[in-house]
Design an enzyme around this catalytic site. Structure first.
Site, PDB file in Angstrom:
ATOM      1  N   SER C  73       0.801  -1.239   0.000  1.00 49.18           N
ATOM      2  CA  SER C  73       0.000   0.000   0.000  1.00 49.18           C
ATOM      3  C   SER C  73       0.827   1.279   0.000  1.00 49.18           C
ATOM      4  CB  SER C  73      -0.940   0.029   1.205  1.00 49.18           C
ATOM      5  OG  SER C  73      -1.945  -0.944   1.055  1.00 49.18           O
ATOM      6  N   LYS C  76       0.751   3.264  -3.121  1.00 44.14           N
ATOM      7  CA  LYS C  76      -0.422   4.085  -3.437  1.00 44.14           C
ATOM      8  C   LYS C  76      -0.133   5.581  -3.334  1.00 44.14           C
ATOM      9  CE  LYS C  76      -3.493   0.471  -1.681  1.00 44.14           C
ATOM     10  NZ  LYS C  76      -4.377   0.043  -0.560  1.00 44.14           N
ATOM     11  N   TYR C 201      -2.241  -2.390 -10.845  1.00 45.24           N
ATOM     12  CA  TYR C 201      -2.341  -2.284  -9.388  1.00 45.24           C
ATOM     13  C   TYR C 201      -1.458  -3.319  -8.688  1.00 45.24           C
ATOM     14  CZ  TYR C 201      -4.529  -2.411  -4.739  1.00 45.24           C
ATOM     15  OH  TYR C 201      -4.757  -2.401  -3.388  1.00 45.24           O
ATOM     16  N   TYR C 253      -4.416   3.130   7.608  1.00 49.28           N
ATOM     17  CA  TYR C 253      -5.696   2.421   7.644  1.00 49.28           C
ATOM     18  C   TYR C 253      -6.608   3.039   8.705  1.00 49.28           C
ATOM     19  CZ  TYR C 253      -2.800  -0.944   5.102  1.00 49.28           C
ATOM     20  OH  TYR C 253      -1.948  -1.539   4.222  1.00 49.28           O
ATOM     21  N   VAL C 271       0.952  -3.755   3.885  1.00 44.85           N
ATOM     22  CA  VAL C 271       0.648  -5.030   4.519  1.00 44.85           C
ATOM     23  C   VAL C 271       1.895  -5.921   4.640  1.00 44.85           C
ATOM     24  CG1 VAL C 271       0.007  -6.340   2.472  1.00 44.85           C
ATOM     25  CG2 VAL C 271      -1.213  -6.735   4.610  1.00 44.85           C
TER      26      VAL C 271
END
Lengths: 317, 317, 317, 317
Positions: C73, C76, C201, C253, C271
């Site tokens: 992540s 991102k 992705y 998160y 993660v």
């Protein structure tokens, strides 16, 4: 069904009922007595009693059929009917919908998420609270009087009364119901004051009955609004039709579909462990077994009705 | 920033503020005055006023800076701080969480859906109600006294009072807040009685101020809890840190992210059209513009702060 | 901060880092390595490594700082920046919002419940998938090439590559991400084909780095888009501002608020147990500790950053 | 009902049906043809046709009864039955529940919110996709063959075929169904590959029929699984009981409760504007009217069934 067939069925029912009750009673240990209202938590978990009443008023009873309990959610069926008699369909269905929810009986999700923010049906708590506000009467006392009078008439029992200690227990602890009621007030669903509406709601939930009372009330629904014993129409047929449809689609909380599949009769359960159901055109049935399953229905009661439905092929489908 | 730089910025600020206010005032017509509390609905839609206060207490004002309004949700920042001072972090964060919600400020969804059913943060209504119950005091009157005393101290204005007609208006119409409070009570979040907690909540929302009061309160936060004018610590630094973090992540309702991106300062808005914000280490800022955008923030106020942030490069990032 | 002060801080950092890492490493046993992607489940649970890089490229490392892992992540943040550079703000924010969600990173609730059904922000899975579709390129291969090129440039490491076995593992098991992507396609958020978007992705999630790479990438953000070592602008300042705001409000998160309160720095976790964070204007920081807490962040990593932030007073507020 | 009574009813039905169809046809203008599948959008909005079939195979038709359309969601009733015949109740109800949802037919909310994340019932899209995966067969082609064979047998029409252009149209545009299927795959509900399951799902939705086919299929359900014309049992009674219960509680999307109250028969509608319903023990009924109301049911069709139910007192309650 011919007269002879009926007589045979009735005999079989009377003969076997005690044994079936004994068998189902074993299932009381799978459940737990409702604890969220202190007064209900005192109920004995191992009770199971049933009364089945036929068209002429003959009864077949088994188990602790004299056990007394409060109507709780079963009352919602009859306040719905009274609200329909007082207001007509159009007004009632401007305040509550006609659809099952799939949510818990005290959920507020759909009130917030689904326009126009009215309860999906009159048998979930939010819906029943909305219905309480629709009962005619210039004040809560008058409303409760009218409800009691109506319940007594349907049950043909003038001595039905509100159990005051259950009423107080509910009233003192029902924060979630107050939350629901204020949400409804905010959404414009309630015309009366929240405290007044809840007084009416807790009152009709606290009416004390036994299995025979339930069976007589059910019998009137089984005969489309006519008390077959007195041969007297108490409710217009259309309103019984509405009530039975709701009982079939949402009468057993979030296990209504499962019950419809396995028992196949219109029914309404209450958190006191009571169930009112009927064999349309024939019997009124009332039972009580305070130990509840995860979905809020009497474990032993659901088992017993499953047995009866299978033995006598009572399922509507 | 050097003393000279500061003096230059301040001059520029004073010189241009009236013009920027005039420009932003055009945006009052994009919004609507809050109508859900009758007393607020009377506010004039075309008002815009601002006060900026520096470390020495100098002020730069423009627009209707004398306009009086109630704190509404801005009060939540200071009751949070007082609750932290009264109880410490551990107790406060056992009753409210630390996370933005993404839901409306009066939503109940996460209370029902997310264990353990406590408000996600102290700036949404549910969280602020929980915080109101944590203010020390043996009864609501005492709690309100302590809050008023604290607010007056932070604002250095002993004449701050509750606007009684706004208080009554809120109290009479806040069915949704009652619904939230009873839900919290049911979830075990509130130790006090709902009516008492809401009395406290509506009281602190109804404290009346003007832009200068807001600017002074903001100045204390800008200086990490010290009033730089009196050179006096009023709040422990850690609690200001907590408050400013919440203001940055959830202070502008569901437009907090957008505001963080476009203005980049910790801020809290109220439904009266007020915004409290600050330039850390420098200025306290209070403004009011009752016309609100769809997200509940002052349209003209957000525009004006965007201009100021860009002109002086105030964004934290 | 003066040059001397900086030198002192840096010395203290270098001296104590190994001990703080040892202390935080104890917390690896409180968490669990992510198991939903088989290839990630192989990571050793007791690893903790960190690299801190200053403006001149000096590094302070401790623990297993050579441990290699995939960005997951964290990628991102940089695809968001690249999408902004490729499309501008207006287009990007027509496909994703600016607000925290309060829901799980892979939740679909708000896509169904909140109009217009676009992801609330670019750091939740749905938002990052939408961003992947916005990267310029006439096909997925070209898009991935551009991303890799951009990541290598930011990290100043031309040897960054996609870990193919992680890529395959993600691609084979990511049913939930496919579900999200098809939902977005149905809502009109994705202009490209779902399989192509997910190829992009999964590719950028699978770029393999070590702590030093992360620290260098963070350093560029810490200096508003300029690589201070090469003294070269790599990203327009506004897009770094946007990225850092998102990192602060939603980078960790559903524990972003808690992290903001306890560490107070813009950060993004992955993660793989990795965290990228920075001290604005000063350091870039990369760490990895594969054991995750309930919210999906490195247990030991969060602890270590808490220690550092407190020791050096790094919190923004 | 006696033979004479039946003959009378049948005569009345035949005599008045054309007029009732004409009256109901006026309601086609209240609705809109489904537009989300391009191939369905071509259907003429003003069509209304119906076929009622009695125990001996006599039919009463009116309106455009030769109009051809695809089964769409009506197919779900029969794939449910086939899945039950292939797997038994225990396996089927480990993959789908028994309860109405109150949500839209393509909603994913409860899959995310309610443990264990299986579809609430087999008639919503998620449930029907799960059922498609349970049809026996070593590959999708074999599964589709078995379904077609079963549908042909129930309809007693060996020429039933899949409409390939509808199939392609569904397959090309059903992003939401793909999203649902991948969510189910992630939740462990589907043992087969998503593409294979959806191939089966789109295939059975695309089987082309006319009103007479529907009426014959309904007739088998009306007679508890026996085709009364051939006097041949095609489905075990218990599985018909299950199917009819679901039709009654969730067959008409989120208007199932309303339909149960106003028509009172087990029914299933499809987005092609088709409705299959029955008078238990007597008639099978198939109708089509492509213009849909807000809830997804044929406006004219629902009106026509309301008229018939009232005229002949068909409601189950």
């Amino acid at each position: 069904m011919s007269h002879t067939q009926h007589a045979e069925t009735w005999k079989q029912l009377k003969d076997h009922l005690p044994q079936w009750v004994t068998e189902s009673k074993a299932h009381t240990s799978d459940g737990h007595v409702a604890s969220y209202i202190p007064e209900l938590a005192n109920a004995p978990a191992d009770v199971l009693g049933i009364c089945i009443m036929d068209t002429e008023g003959n009864i077949s009873v088994a188990g602790e059929s004299d056990f007394r309990f409060t109507l709780q959610s079963i009352s919602k069926v009859f306040t719905l009917i009274l609200a329909l008699m007082d207001n007509g369909e159009e007004i009632v269905f401007s305040k509550v919908g006609m659809e099952p929810t799939g949510d818990d009986f005290n959920s507020m999700l759909k009130l917030e998420l689904v326009e126009p923010g009215i309860p999906f049906n009159p048998l979930i708590n939010a819906g029943a609270i909305a219905i309480s506000s629709l009962i005619a009467g210039s004040n809560p006392t008058e409303q409760v009087e009218r409800i009691l009078h109506f319940f007594r008439d349907i049950a043909h029992n003038p001595s039905l009364e509100i159990n005051q200690s259950v009423f107080r227990s509910e009233s003192d602890t029902a924060h979630r119901n107050r939350s629901l009621a204020y949400f409804l007030k905010d959404n414009g669903v309630l015309d009366r004051e929240v405290d007044d509406v809840l007084h009416v709601y807790f009152s009709h939930c606290s009416v004390e009955v036994n299995c025979t009372d339930l069976a007589r009330m059910a019998l009137v629904l089984a005969h489309n609004g006519v008390d077959p014993i007195r041969n007297q129409r108490l409710i217009p047929r259309r309103f019984v039709q509405i009530a039975k449809t709701f009982m079939f689609t949402c009468g057993m909380y979030n296990a209504s579909g499962e019950f419809a599949m396995n028992v196949g009769l219109p029914a309404k359960s209450g958190v006191s462990g009571s169930i009112l159901t009927m064999v349309p055109g024939q019997y009124g049935i009332g039972l009580v077994g305070p130990a509840l399953n995860r979905k809020g229905n009497s474990t032993a009661g659901v088992h017993l009705l499953g047995t009866l439905s299978q033995e006598f092929d009572w399922s509507l489908f």
